[in-house]
Design an enzyme around this catalytic site. Structure first.
Site, PDB file in Angstrom:
ATOM      1  N   SER A 140     -10.648 -30.883   6.905  1.00  0.00           N
ATOM      2  CA  SER A 140     -11.365 -30.222   5.814  1.00  0.00           C
ATOM      3  C   SER A 140     -12.774 -30.772   5.682  1.00  0.00           C
ATOM      4  O   SER A 140     -13.010 -31.959   5.880  1.00  0.00           O
ATOM      5  CB  SER A 140     -10.626 -30.404   4.485  1.00  0.00           C
ATOM      6  OG  SER A 140     -11.328 -29.742   3.450  1.00  0.00           O
ATOM      7  N   LYS A 167      -2.759 -29.509   4.382  1.00  0.00           N
ATOM      8  CA  LYS A 167      -4.033 -28.794   4.511  1.00  0.00           C
ATOM      9  C   LYS A 167      -3.931 -27.383   3.942  1.00  0.00           C
ATOM     10  O   LYS A 167      -4.871 -26.881   3.312  1.00  0.00           O
ATOM     11  CB  LYS A 167      -4.447 -28.731   5.987  1.00  0.00           C
ATOM     12  CG  LYS A 167      -5.719 -27.908   6.258  1.00  0.00           C
ATOM     13  CD  LYS A 167      -6.922 -28.423   5.476  1.00  0.00           C
ATOM     14  CE  LYS A 167      -8.246 -27.911   6.033  1.00  0.00           C
ATOM     15  NZ  LYS A 167      -8.366 -26.458   6.086  1.00  0.00           N
ATOM     16  N   HIS A 208      -4.127 -27.698   0.239  1.00  0.00           N
ATOM     17  CA  HIS A 208      -5.537 -27.994  -0.057  1.00  0.00           C
ATOM     18  C   HIS A 208      -6.310 -26.691  -0.161  1.00  0.00           C
ATOM     19  O   HIS A 208      -7.089 -26.458  -1.103  1.00  0.00           O
ATOM     20  CB  HIS A 208      -6.121 -28.885   1.045  1.00  0.00           C
ATOM     21  CG  HIS A 208      -7.617 -28.988   1.042  1.00  0.00           C
ATOM     22  ND1 HIS A 208      -8.450 -27.964   1.479  1.00  0.00           N
ATOM     23  CD2 HIS A 208      -8.460 -29.991   0.670  1.00  0.00           C
ATOM     24  CE1 HIS A 208      -9.698 -28.323   1.363  1.00  0.00           C
ATOM     25  NE2 HIS A 208      -9.734 -29.553   0.870  1.00  0.00           N
ATOM     26  N   ASN A 209      -6.122 -25.805   0.804  1.00  0.00           N
ATOM     27  CA  ASN A 209      -6.858 -24.548   0.803  1.00  0.00           C
ATOM     28  C   ASN A 209      -6.424 -23.639  -0.335  1.00  0.00           C
ATOM     29  O   ASN A 209      -7.238 -22.888  -0.882  1.00  0.00           O
ATOM     30  CB  ASN A 209      -6.675 -23.841   2.147  1.00  0.00           C
ATOM     31  CG  ASN A 209      -7.458 -24.501   3.267  1.00  0.00           C
ATOM     32  OD1 ASN A 209      -7.860 -25.661   3.147  1.00  0.00           O
ATOM     33  ND2 ASN A 209      -7.671 -23.795   4.353  1.00  0.00           N
ATOM     34  N   GLU A 218      -8.218 -24.810  -3.241  1.00  0.00           N
ATOM     35  CA  GLU A 218      -9.603 -24.375  -3.032  1.00  0.00           C
ATOM     36  C   GLU A 218      -9.789 -22.923  -3.464  1.00  0.00           C
ATOM     37  O   GLU A 218     -10.775 -22.579  -4.126  1.00  0.00           O
ATOM     38  CB  GLU A 218      -9.950 -24.543  -1.556  1.00  0.00           C
ATOM     39  CG  GLU A 218     -11.338 -24.103  -1.155  1.00  0.00           C
ATOM     40  CD  GLU A 218     -11.537 -24.214   0.351  1.00  0.00           C
ATOM     41  OE1 GLU A 218     -12.088 -23.270   0.942  1.00  0.00           O
ATOM     42  OE2 GLU A 218     -11.110 -25.228   0.938  1.00  0.00           O
TER      43      GLU A 218
END
Length: 465
Positions: free
Chosen positions: A130, A184, A187-188, A191
């Site tokens: 990231s 990940k 995480h996105n 986001e």
């Protein structure tokens, strides 16, 4: 002759940036690309760093340039390209070699590939990267999943290139199989929610208060040094202040309002549903991107569906800031609870505090809030993160502003799906007595599904006449 400690296959934006990052940290790096003609221009752009880069004209040549155990990092699109590359590399590799997928792959695919290659003595590792191009070049946040033995080899390679929070490298081995790619993905998802809430706040100021882009940008500049301090708020402040050289208007006003997505937000939502978790803010953000793609339909509906006359004034800017803060806290809590549930389901033993720690620098969702979450998540590692005592102190003071903002938006006819979803989650999760008793009665009345009574154990049925 072996000359390099790691090989990068794929010299697109991220692969090129990571190769230069390795080289700048003194790590000799071999590079290869499906289109071999990309290599010479890349080495030209590398300048003095080219001395630490070794060109290879194919996968066999790439492996020949590597010291043992050989480490190959694939920086290629997820899906079929990864499968094809594994098929080509597999017969060329030896037991103990390490193959790293540094793309945004589905964690289920990563787990399957790791299991298949482990039978041949190969370590397949999924690496979430990231930070975009700048992060990859100067220090990304790195989320690794796979065998512990693979981490032992990769640690001295990944720690030097990772972002730093103080002296701590923002890289961690998070568990076996697809753990790194799952983290990940979430995480996105966070986001997505963060970006959507920021966009909703921008929309309230633009369409409800009549502010222009530079005015809103100046407000975000002020917010970027307070509780909302984050990479995304800073980025928002910057893009709102940039003029379009062709029209002279703010550049953001000249951009078609159709947002793209590459799938990780949807994956977060799908995995949350599989795990029985609520991710209302992330779901709203994914939905909003889907709605944005319906530009022709929205233009038609604008003239055919009745509009709402404003029934309430919008909150003051500082109340909007508190509302945005409360919404962001809730979106983060939802994301971390998905991680906790997945860790239990897959046997990963994820350390949520450690995940927050490696998200403090280098990644897209780095923020001052993340700094606070590191300590908060350590308080209740085996329980939902919103039960940590400090969470009430974060959300409580900002909650009235979130209510005021969502209510005013509804009365004005301005959409705030992510902020609304966050508030609905909060009001649902804090009620010990909800309304599912009626749903259970309905299910038993039409389908004899049964229900549990409040005064005795066991499944029973009602006499519904």
């Amino acid at each position: 002759m072996a000359e390099a400690r790691i090989g990068i296959y794929g010299l697109g934006t991220m692969g090129s940036a990571l190769a230069l990052n390795f080289a700048e940290r003194g790590i000799a790096t071999a590079v290869a690309n499906r289109e071999a003609e990309w290599i010479a221009p890349f080495l030209d752009r590398a300048g003095p760093l080219a001395d630490r880069l070794v060109a290879a004209d194919g996968l066999r040549a790439l492996l020949a340039r590597l010291s043992r155990p050989r480490v190959v990092m694939m920086m290629i699109p997820a899906g079929a390209p990864v499968e094809e590359s594994i098929a080509r590399l597999r017969p060329l590799m030896e037991p103990g070699d390490i193959l790293v997928d540094g793309g945004n792959s589905d964690h289920n695919d990563t787990a399957r590939r790791a299991a298949a290659l482990a039978g041949e003595g190969l370590h397949f590792m999924g690496l979430g990267v990231s930070g975009g191009e700048t992060g990859a070049r100067h220090g990304p946040s790195l989320m690794l999943g796979g065998a512990e033995q693979g981490w032992t080899t990769l640690k001295p390679l990944l720690e030097p290139i990772a972002a730093r929070f103080g002296e701590a490298p923002c890289v961690a081995h998070l568990g076996p199989g697809g753990a790194g790619h799952f983290v990940k993905t979430v995480h996105n998802g966070i986001e997505y929610a963060d970006m959507q809430m920021i966009a909703e706040t921008y929309g309230l100021l633009r369409d409800g208060a009549g502010w222009d882009a530079p005015e809103i940008g100046a407000l975000f500049v002020r917010w970027s040094t307070g509780p909302l301090a984050s990479f995304l708020v800073e980025t928002t402040a910057r893009v709102l202040s940039v003029p379009d050289p062709l029209s002279g208007r703010p550049m953001v006003d000249m951009i078609r309002d159709q947002a793209g997505q590459k799938g990780t937000g949807r994956w977060t939502l799908i995995e949350a549903l599989k795990l029985g978790q609520s991710a209302s803010a992330i779901e709203a953000a994914v939905g909003a991107r889907a709605w944005s793609a319906l530009k022709p339909q929205r233009l038609a509906a604008e003239t055919q569906l009745p509009a709402q006359t404003a029934l309430a004034p919008l909150p003051e800017p500082e109340a909007l800031a508190r509302a945005l803060y409360a919404g962001r806290v809730i979106a983060h809590l939802q994301g971390f609870e998905i991680l906790r549930a997945a860790s239990t389901a897959h046997g990963w033993t994820l350390d949520l505090s450690r995940v927050a720690a490696i998200w403090r620098a280098g990644c897209i969702i780095r923020s001052s809030l993340m700094n606070e979450l590191v300590a908060i998540l350590a308080e209740t590692p085996q329980r939902p993160p919103w039960l940590a005592p400090a969470i009430a102190g974060l959300i409580g003071p900002a909650l009235p502003a979130l209510r005021e903002t969502v209510a005013a938006a509804a009365l004005t006819g301005l959409p705030v799906p992510a902020l609304s979803g966050a508030l609905a989650w909060y009001d649902s999760i804090r009620r010990g007595q909800g309304t599912a008793n009626l749903i259970q009665a309905q299910r038993d009345a039409f389908g004899r599904h049964g229900f549990e009574r409040t005064d005795r154990a066991g499944l029973t049925h009602g006499d519904w006449g």
